[in-house]
Design a protein around this motif. Structure first.
Motif, PDB file in Angstrom:
ATOM      1  N   PHE A  86      -8.863  25.587  26.999  1.00 30.56           N
ATOM      2  CA  PHE A  86      -7.605  25.558  26.246  1.00 30.56           C
ATOM      3  C   PHE A  86      -6.882  24.277  26.668  1.00 30.56           C
ATOM      4  N   ALA A  87      -6.970  23.255  25.812  1.00 28.13           N
ATOM      5  CA  ALA A  87      -6.407  21.951  26.195  1.00 28.13           C
ATOM      6  C   ALA A  87      -5.164  21.659  25.368  1.00 28.13           C
ATOM      7  N   ASP A  88      -4.151  21.091  26.009  1.00 26.16           N
ATOM      8  CA  ASP A  88      -2.941  20.745  25.244  1.00 26.16           C
ATOM      9  C   ASP A  88      -2.483  19.331  25.575  1.00 26.16           C
ATOM     10  N   THR A  89      -1.565  18.839  24.773  1.00 24.01           N
ATOM     11  CA  THR A  89      -1.013  17.496  25.008  1.00 24.01           C
ATOM     12  C   THR A  89       0.415  17.635  25.538  1.00 24.01           C
ATOM     13  N   GLY A  90       0.589  18.617  26.414  1.00 18.71           N
ATOM     14  CA  GLY A  90       1.932  18.928  26.904  1.00 18.71           C
ATOM     15  C   GLY A  90       2.335  18.191  28.166  1.00 18.71           C
ATOM     16  N   ILE A  91       3.318  18.759  28.836  1.00 12.61           N
ATOM     17  CA  ILE A  91       3.975  18.087  29.971  1.00 12.61           C
ATOM     18  C   ILE A  91       3.093  17.985  31.217  1.00 12.61           C
ATOM     19  N   ILE A 133       0.756  19.298  34.663  1.00 14.08           N
ATOM     20  CA  ILE A 133       1.028  20.061  35.892  1.00 14.08           C
ATOM     21  C   ILE A 133       0.748  19.158  37.094  1.00 14.08           C
ATOM     22  N   TYR A 134       1.628  19.172  38.087  1.00 19.32           N
ATOM     23  CA  TYR A 134       1.376  18.423  39.330  1.00 19.32           C
ATOM     24  C   TYR A 134       0.090  18.943  39.955  1.00 19.32           C
ATOM     25  N   SER A 135      -0.692  18.047  40.547  1.00 17.18           N
ATOM     26  CA  SER A 135      -1.969  18.518  41.117  1.00 17.18           C
ATOM     27  C   SER A 135      -1.723  19.553  42.219  1.00 17.18           C
ATOM     28  N   SER A 176      -5.242  18.992  35.253  1.00 13.61           N
ATOM     29  CA  SER A 176      -4.214  18.163  34.624  1.00 13.61           C
ATOM     30  C   SER A 176      -4.121  16.860  35.389  1.00 13.61           C
ATOM     31  N   LEU A 177      -3.713  15.806  34.684  1.00 14.07           N
ATOM     32  CA  LEU A 177      -3.572  14.513  35.366  1.00 14.07           C
ATOM     33  C   LEU A 177      -2.205  14.393  36.015  1.00 14.07           C
ATOM     34  N   GLY A 178      -1.415  15.458  35.982  1.00 16.95           N
ATOM     35  CA  GLY A 178      -0.095  15.427  36.621  1.00 16.95           C
ATOM     36  C   GLY A 178       0.981  15.892  35.673  1.00 16.95           C
ATOM     37  N   PHE A 179       2.185  15.993  36.221  1.00 19.04           N
ATOM     38  CA  PHE A 179       3.321  16.448  35.427  1.00 19.04           C
ATOM     39  C   PHE A 179       4.136  15.219  34.997  1.00 19.04           C
ATOM     40  N   ASP A 180       4.361  15.104  33.700  1.00 19.86           N
ATOM     41  CA  ASP A 180       5.204  14.009  33.211  1.00 19.86           C
ATOM     42  C   ASP A 180       5.732  14.403  31.837  1.00 19.86           C
ATOM     43  N   THR A 211      -5.522  21.338  30.836  1.00 21.98           N
ATOM     44  CA  THR A 211      -6.654  22.099  30.294  1.00 21.98           C
ATOM     45  C   THR A 211      -6.883  23.318  31.169  1.00 21.98           C
ATOM     46  N   PHE A 212      -6.915  24.480  30.548  1.00 21.43           N
ATOM     47  CA  PHE A 212      -7.227  25.717  31.274  1.00 21.43           C
ATOM     48  C   PHE A 212      -8.646  26.137  30.923  1.00 21.43           C
TER      49      PHE A 212
END
Ligand code: ADP
Length: 395
Positions: free
Chosen positions: A308-313, A315-317, A370-374, A382-383
């Protein structure tokens, strides 16, 4: 030679005792126990090392035991006795003889120091173990009462909620046709009830997962069809927020054994989160791959990884694991909006723990990447839901 030393020790016992007690009157060993120790030193004189050690061990065991404070004071007492005796030996005897006598006595002191240190540290250690066990017990009690509270609260809330739902339904039938304002208000009321019901349901599910009492009713499930049902349910919410939802056909066409209602619940939560944490104009995509294909047995033919992939904000690693814990929500509470599909419309933080509980109960795994929170650049998340391709009903 030993005779001389023995006599000297016996004659000066009281002097040694009084001198150390004077130097530190607050130590726990009293005059009598100092005399007992000095007698022990006399008994040890002339004995072999092993015998000396045994004698001192049994003295330490019966006179100090696991009394840590006493052991610590005995360590000081031994040092004082050593200093007092060695000083007097050097004044009472010629240097060479004094040195010889001192060597005889020193072994007893050394064994005593070793034994007392061992007792002091082993009682330290056992005290620490007891302390850790007590802490663990308290944590378990706290966890249990927390979980009991949630269960009781959730069950207690469910009853009045059902009553309110019943009355709301009855009121719906009583609204006159020209009263659109009342209808709107009742609609809002019912929406609130639905949201409350879903939160209470989540609380109950989360406690069942904690208590490992979540029941999974296995039956053949077509994952594609199941996903489509979730998409149909959420389509309006996605459209409202102008977030594109793309579900690629799954790589697996055959049914697998799983619990359709629980998997439906898990997929709904993941897609809702995708929507919730993706700004308007973004995209959520579901795709899949077959993995761990060499892991085949009578019941399981490899795994399917549904992403489940999104183009959202994003998540911090450091939060990628944390977010699967109960009541953890990583978005600023001040940003929470009320709706469950609104952008960053925060919830109670039970969604992901429930998803993990459900997938684990199926023998699968779920994790986030996730590549991080931004919130400006939106790196997305991606879950992964990795489910066993179960071809047989589990025992
Ligand atoms: P809730 O959404 O009720 O806060 P969840 O357990 O569903 O609880 O999620 C926990 C936290 O994980 C969320 O508060 C959010 O910070 C983070 N999270 C979940 N899904 C996503 C996602 N798709 N993108 C970014 N963050 C997410």
């Amino acid at each position: 030679m030993i005779e001389n030393l023995l006599n000297w020790l016996q004659q000066n016992q009281r002097l040694f005792r009084d001198s150390v007690l004077q130097r530190d009157p607050n130590l726990l060993p009293d005059g009598e126990s100092i005399i007992i120790f000095l007698n022990l030193l006399s008994v040890c004189l002339g004995e072999k090392g092993n015998t000396q050690l045994r004698l001192i061990q049994s003295w330490a065991f019966s006179n100090i035991g696991d009394d840590q404070a006493l052991a610590n004071d005995w360590l000081i007492m031994i040092r004082l006795l050593k200093e007092t005796i060695s000083d007097l030996i050097m004044t009472d005897f010629p240097a060479e003889q004094g040195l010889l006598y001192w060597r005889e006595l020193d072994r007893g002191f050394t064994y005593a120091l070793i034994e007392i240190t061992r007792l002091a540290s082993s009682s330290d250690y056992s005290k620490m173990l007891a302390y850790i066990a007590e802490l663990q017990r308290q944590t378990e009690v706290l966890e249990q009462s927390k979980s009991n509270f949630i269960t009781v609260a959730a069950h207690e809330l469910r009853t009045p909620l059902t009553v309110m739902e019943g009355y709301a339904k009855m009121m719906q039938g009583l609204i006159p046709p020209d009263c659109s304002q009342l209808e709107l208000m009742l609609d809002g009321f019912q929406n609130g009830l639905r949201r409350l019901k879903s939160i209470i349901g989540d609380m109950i599910d989360a406690t069942m997962i904690d208590a490992q009492t979540l029941s999974i009713y296995f039956q053949p499930v077509y994952l594609d069809k199941l996903l489509q049902m979730v998409v149909d349910k959420l389509a309006d919410s996605f459209a409202e927020r102008n977030v594109k939802l793309e579900v690629r056909p799954l790589v697996l066409k055959e049914p697998i054994y799983g619990d359709p209602s629980r998997l439906y619940q898990a997929f709904t939560k993941l897609l809702s989160n995708g929507l919730k944490y993706t700004p308007d104009g973004g995209q959520v995509m579901v795709h899949s791959a077959m993995v761990r294909q060499d892991e085949i047995n009578e019941e399981i033919h490899g795994y399917i990884d549904i992403r489940f992939a999104d183009t959202g904000i994003g998540i911090y690693s450091s939060d990628l694991e944390e977010i699967f814990k109960k009541f953890v929500t990583k978005t600023d509470v001040a940003h929470h909006s009320s709706g469950s599909t609104k952008f960053r419309g925060g919830g109670p933080g039970l969604g992901l723990p429930i998803v993990r509980g459900i997938i684990n109960a199926h023998g699968g795994r779920v994790w986030a990447e996730s590549l991080g929170f931004d919130e400006v650049r939106c790196p997305g998340s991606t879950f992964h839901v990795e489910l066993p391709v179960r071809v047989k009903m589990p025992n």
